[in-house]
Design a protein around this motif. Structure first.
Motif, PDB file in Angstrom:
ATOM      1  N   SER A  14      -5.727   7.285   1.124  1.00 18.12           N
ATOM      2  CA  SER A  14      -4.986   7.531  -0.127  1.00 18.12           C
ATOM      3  C   SER A  14      -4.682   6.223  -0.845  1.00 18.12           C
ATOM      4  N   GLN A  33     -14.034  -0.796   1.489  1.00 19.01           N
ATOM      5  CA  GLN A  33     -14.723  -0.673   2.789  1.00 19.01           C
ATOM      6  C   GLN A  33     -13.963   0.286   3.692  1.00 19.01           C
ATOM      7  N   THR A 119       1.022  -2.334   4.301  1.00 22.38           N
ATOM      8  CA  THR A 119       1.899  -1.715   5.287  1.00 22.38           C
ATOM      9  C   THR A 119       3.226  -1.220   4.715  1.00 22.38           C
ATOM     10  N   SER A 120       3.675  -0.074   5.200  1.00 20.02           N
ATOM     11  CA  SER A 120       4.949   0.477   4.742  1.00 20.02           C
ATOM     12  C   SER A 120       6.110  -0.151   5.500  1.00 20.02           C
TER      13      SER A 120
HETATM   14  N1  LIG Z   1       0.420   6.977   1.824  1.00 21.11           N
HETATM   15  C1  LIG Z   1       1.497   6.375   1.329  1.00 21.11           C
HETATM   16  O1  LIG Z   1       2.357   6.979   0.658  1.00 21.11           O
HETATM   17  C2  LIG Z   1       1.682   4.897   1.545  1.00 21.11           C
HETATM   18  C3  LIG Z   1       2.537   4.179   0.672  1.00 21.11           C
HETATM   19  C4  LIG Z   1       2.654   2.819   0.829  1.00 21.11           C
HETATM   20  C5  LIG Z   1       1.973   2.163   1.846  1.00 21.11           C
HETATM   21  N2  LIG Z   1       1.176   2.876   2.693  1.00 21.11           N
HETATM   22  C6  LIG Z   1       0.457   2.147   3.759  1.00 21.11           C
HETATM   23  O2  LIG Z   1      -0.902   2.005   3.382  1.00 21.11           O
HETATM   24  C7  LIG Z   1      -1.718   2.002   4.547  1.00 21.11           C
HETATM   25  C8  LIG Z   1      -2.772   3.087   4.428  1.00 21.11           C
HETATM   26  O3  LIG Z   1      -2.121   4.329   4.310  1.00 21.11           O
HETATM   27  P1  LIG Z   1      -2.885   5.647   3.805  1.00 21.11           P
HETATM   28  O4  LIG Z   1      -1.829   6.644   3.512  1.00 21.11           O
HETATM   29  O5  LIG Z   1      -3.872   5.288   2.752  1.00 21.11           O
HETATM   30  O6  LIG Z   1      -3.647   6.068   5.158  1.00 21.11           O
HETATM   31  P2  LIG Z   1      -4.933   6.998   5.310  1.00 21.11           P
HETATM   32  O7  LIG Z   1      -4.890   7.537   6.692  1.00 21.11           O
HETATM   33  O8  LIG Z   1      -5.051   7.931   4.133  1.00 21.11           O
HETATM   34  O9  LIG Z   1      -6.139   5.957   5.195  1.00 21.11           O
HETATM   35  C9  LIG Z   1      -6.446   4.993   6.160  1.00 21.11           C
HETATM   36  C10 LIG Z   1      -7.949   4.695   6.062  1.00 21.11           C
HETATM   37  O10 LIG Z   1      -8.235   3.571   6.893  1.00 21.11           O
HETATM   38  C11 LIG Z   1      -9.499   3.807   7.482  1.00 21.11           C
HETATM   39  N3  LIG Z   1      -9.643   2.956   8.669  1.00 21.11           N
HETATM   40  C12 LIG Z   1      -9.442   3.264   9.968  1.00 21.11           C
HETATM   41  N4  LIG Z   1      -9.715   2.179  10.735  1.00 21.11           N
HETATM   42  C13 LIG Z   1     -10.095   1.181   9.889  1.00 21.11           C
HETATM   43  C14 LIG Z   1     -10.520  -0.147  10.085  1.00 21.11           C
HETATM   44  N5  LIG Z   1     -10.585  -0.693  11.287  1.00 21.11           N
HETATM   45  N6  LIG Z   1     -10.873  -0.856   8.998  1.00 21.11           N
HETATM   46  C15 LIG Z   1     -10.797  -0.330   7.765  1.00 21.11           C
HETATM   47  N7  LIG Z   1     -10.400   0.929   7.524  1.00 21.11           N
HETATM   48  C16 LIG Z   1     -10.049   1.677   8.574  1.00 21.11           C
HETATM   49  C17 LIG Z   1      -9.524   5.295   7.774  1.00 21.11           C
HETATM   50  O11 LIG Z   1     -10.858   5.764   7.940  1.00 21.11           O
HETATM   51  C18 LIG Z   1      -8.839   5.849   6.532  1.00 21.11           C
HETATM   52  O12 LIG Z   1      -9.788   6.154   5.524  1.00 21.11           O
HETATM   53  C19 LIG Z   1      -0.775   2.187   5.741  1.00 21.11           C
HETATM   54  O13 LIG Z   1      -0.416   0.927   6.256  1.00 21.11           O
HETATM   55  C20 LIG Z   1       0.445   2.849   5.106  1.00 21.11           C
HETATM   56  O14 LIG Z   1       1.637   2.608   5.822  1.00 21.11           O
HETATM   57  C21 LIG Z   1       0.985   4.233   2.551  1.00 21.11           C
END
Ligand SMILES: NC(=O)c1ccc[n+]([C@@H]2O[C@H](COP(=O)([O-])OP(=O)(O)OC[C@H]3O[C@@H](n4cnc5c(N)ncnc54)[C@H](O)[C@@H]3O)[C@@H](O)[C@H]2O)c1
Length: 311
Positions: A14, A33, A119-120
């Motif tokens: 996301s 990536q 990171t959150s």
């Molecule tokens: N979703 C939110 O509301 C939000 C808000 C702020 C910050 N964050 C932070 O952003 C980060 C990502 O969150 P998200 O919600 O997008 O998670 P998500 O699970 O939607 O996406 C994570 C992606 O990382 C990929 N991935 C797995 N291993 C990997 C690797 N070794 N190298 C590269 N990519 C890899 C996965 O295939 C997946 O597509 C987290 O640290 C989260 O805490 C999320």
């Protein structure tokens, strides 16, 4: 070869896709990536769908097609980050995954590139400690989705270079993001601490039978939250009381202190603290502009209400 800035987004979930939209809209080339081929496959279509929606609301300065064309996706980390000015890691919220990513990123990224983590909650000192190139790394925590919510929390560790922080401010600012510099590694940074304060009180009010969950939500969506879309807690209080925040603290401080004490909290608004806020507020809004700012707030609330009614 284009002279556009380039972002390397690591992790196409996301947040990764949302960052891709944000930077492509800001004129950058973006390489995303992800080790999961299924995610790589979907990145461009998901980004295009969000860009189309932005365009439908008049929030895109270009046609969505050329913006989407600036986004590429692939599974090779070195390809994604090798020419990037800014790398944003948006992999799952697990320390060992993220640290593994940084080793690859720092080995492949150009020397001047800034490396940021979405990171959150993980502190930058834990994320980057001991890595060769740690001085180029910091946290850049967005709220979701960053192409609609401009705040990004920049959190350096003690070993992050000042030049990295300055460059990060500049790069995120260049695509319309509005950085907050978080000056210590407080758990939850600023956004989630504020969110946590509200949520803790919401749970207490529910527990004590003061209101239902939906009524508590209504207090925010039909009241506090609409103002907060325009002004933060300090400006809200500043505009609520003639004489500004100092006058507000004098009138309301004792009541808020009693409410805090009920929850076992003892963090008084000391005269020094109030004077500090007052000084910053008056720099931003001299008291002789107070009435016009109150009118501005009311105008904006009218626009919000008109939009809500579909006008
Ligand atoms: N979703 C939110 O509301 C939000 C808000 C702020 C910050 N964050 C932070 O952003 C980060 C990502 O969150 P998200 O919600 O997008 O998670 P998500 O699970 O939607 O996406 C994570 C992606 O990382 C990929 N991935 C797995 N291993 C990997 C690797 N070794 N190298 C590269 N990519 C890899 C996965 O295939 C997946 O597509 C987290 O640290 C989260 O805490 C999320």
């Amino acid at each position: 070869m284009s002279d556009r800035s380039q972002a390397g987004i690591v992790g196409a979930g996301s947040i990764g896709v949302a960052w891709a939209v944000t930077f492509a809209r800001g004129g950058w080339r973006v390489r995303v990536q992800d080790p999961d081929p299924g995610r790589v496959e979907l990145v461009r279509a998901e980004a295009r769908e969000r860009l189309d929606r932005l365009a439908a609301h008049g929030l895109l300065d270009e046609e969505p097609g050329p913006v989407a064309d600036r986004i590429e996706a692939g599974s090779e980390l070195a390809w994604a980050v090798g020419e990037a000015d800014l790398i944003i890691e948006s992999a799952p919220e697990r320390l060992e995954i993220k640290r593994g990513v940084y080793e690859g990123v720092l080995a492949a990224a150009p020397e001047g590139a800034v490396v940021a983590s979405s990171t959150s909650a993980l502190p930058p000192s834990e994320l980057f400690e001991g890595l060769a190139g740690a001085e180029r790394c910091l946290v850049a925590h967005p709220t979701n989705p960053p192409y609609l919510l401009p705040v990004v929390e920049l959190v350096p560790a003690s070993f992050t270079a000042e030049a990295t922080v300055a460059r990060a401010r500049e790069l995120f600012g260049s695509v319309g993001m509005e950085p907050i510099l978080v000056r210590s590694e407080a758990e939850g940074f600023v956004v989630n601490r504020l969110q946590g304060a509200i949520l803790r009180e919401a749970y207490c009010l529910l527990r004590d039978g003061v209101a239902t969950a939906d009524e508590i939500d209504l207090a925010v969506r039909g009241g506090l939250g609409r103002r907060w879309a325009l002004t933060g807690p300090f400006e809200t209080a500043d505009l609520n009381t003639r004489g500004g925040i100092a006058s507000h603290a004098q009138k309301m401080g004792p009541a808020y202190a009693r409410m805090g004490a009920e929850r076992g909290q003892d963090d008084p608004w000391t005269p020094e603290l109030v004077a500090q806020v007052e000084a910053e507020r008056r720099r931003l809004l001299p008291l002789d502009e107070w009435d016009s700012r109150v009118l501005w707030r009311d105008e904006q609330l009218m626009r919000v209400e008109a939009t809500r009614r579909g006008k």
